[in-house]
Design an enzyme around this catalytic site. Structure first.
Site, short mmCIF file in Angstrom:
data_model
loop_
_atom_site.label_atom_id
_atom_site.label_comp_id
_atom_site.label_asym_id
_atom_site.label_seq_id
_atom_site.Cartn_x
_atom_site.Cartn_y
_atom_site.Cartn_z
N GLY A 1 -1.01 0.90 9.72
CA GLY A 1 -2.36 1.25 10.14
C GLY A 1 -3.34 0.16 9.77
CB SER B 1 -7.51 9.03 7.34
OG SER B 1 -8.69 8.91 6.57
CG ASP C 1 2.90 -6.04 17.02
OD1 ASP C 1 2.28 -5.00 16.73
OD2 ASP C 1 2.39 -6.96 17.69
N GLY D 1 0.79 -1.22 0.00
CA GLY D 1 0.00 0.00 0.00
C GLY D 1 0.82 1.28 0.00
CE LYS E 1 -5.56 6.18 10.01
NZ LYS E 1 -4.10 5.89 9.93
CE1 TYR F 1 -8.28 4.08 9.14
CE2 TYR F 1 -9.77 5.78 8.35
CZ TYR F 1 -8.56 5.11 8.26
OH TYR F 1 -7.64 5.48 7.31
#
Length: 231
Positions: free
Chosen positions: A76, A126, A47, A16, A143, A139
């Protein structure tokens, strides 16, 4: 090549946006170490929710690079997209916060002592820090926290710039897993490529942005600027 010779650490760099950032920084002459739970042959396993794992991985990266100039936090998760909060388990909420928020805090904590003067940290946030859709509460909360921690760290971390990028929907494996291939292949809304976001990260990481710190770069094609006024 505005980052030529820079020593760069990227989390979530196996796919990504993280992978696009790693490829772009390398193409621009930077030396890059990638941290990921599923690393490639030349990367470091980490991790981001586990402090011992982060500390060890950062130490390995610093040993390889001889220090750090740029840190990019791309690791993420989205969590259960489309699930109302009342149907979302505490465990799912905790996972989203652990990866998206605690992971970034631990990254900053353990890389800051190794960052050169004038170094740069760039987090991936985001547009969901500013706007929302049903079924995305954990989420969005995570963010929003990244935007706040960006500003707080920009004040606290002397000699280092801290910024974040807040893109709208990006065509990544995670997004396709959440929304389905058809939703992105036939979208009636603009979709960014990972490479688009990588250029945004590169700009904030480079010395050309030396006056920019504590900033959340909202990259959403101007959607959030629109008024509800019917004109």
């Amino acid at each position: 090549m505005v980052v030529a010779g820079k020593r760069v650490l990227i989390t979530g760099g196996a796919s990504g946006i993280g992978a696009a950032c790693a490829a772009l920084f390398r193409a621009e002459g930077a030396r890059v170490v990638v941290l990921d739970r599923a690393p490639g042959p030349d990367d470091v396993r980490a991790d981001v929710t586990d402090e011992g794992s982060v500390a060890a991985a950062v130490a390995t990266a610093v040993a390889r690079l001889g220090g750090l100039d740029v840190v990019v936090g791309c690791a993420g998760v989205s969590g259960p997209v489309g699930t109302p909060l009342v149907d979302t388990s505490a465990a799912d909420i905790a996972t989203v916060i652990a990866v998206n928020v605690t992971g970034q805090l631990l990254l900053a904590k353990h890389t800051y002592p190794h960052l050169s003067a004038g170094g740069s940290i760039v987090f991936l946030a985001s547009d969901s820090a500013f706007v929302s859709a049903p079924g995305m509460v954990p989420y969005c909360a995570s963010k929003g926290a990244v935007v706040s921690l960006t500003r707080a760290l920009a004040v606290e971390l002397t000699g280092v710039r801290v910024n974040c990028v807040c893109p709208s929907i990006v065509d990544t494996p995670m997004a396709r897993g959440d929304l389905g291939d058809d939703a992105l292949d036939h979208a009636d809304f603009p979709v960014q490529a990972p490479e688009d976001v990588a250029w945004q990260v590169l700009h904030l990481a480079s010395d050309r942005s030396r006056a920019i710190s504590g900033h959340a770069l909202l990259a959403d094609f101007g959607y959030s600027a629109r008024s509800a006024f019917p004109a």
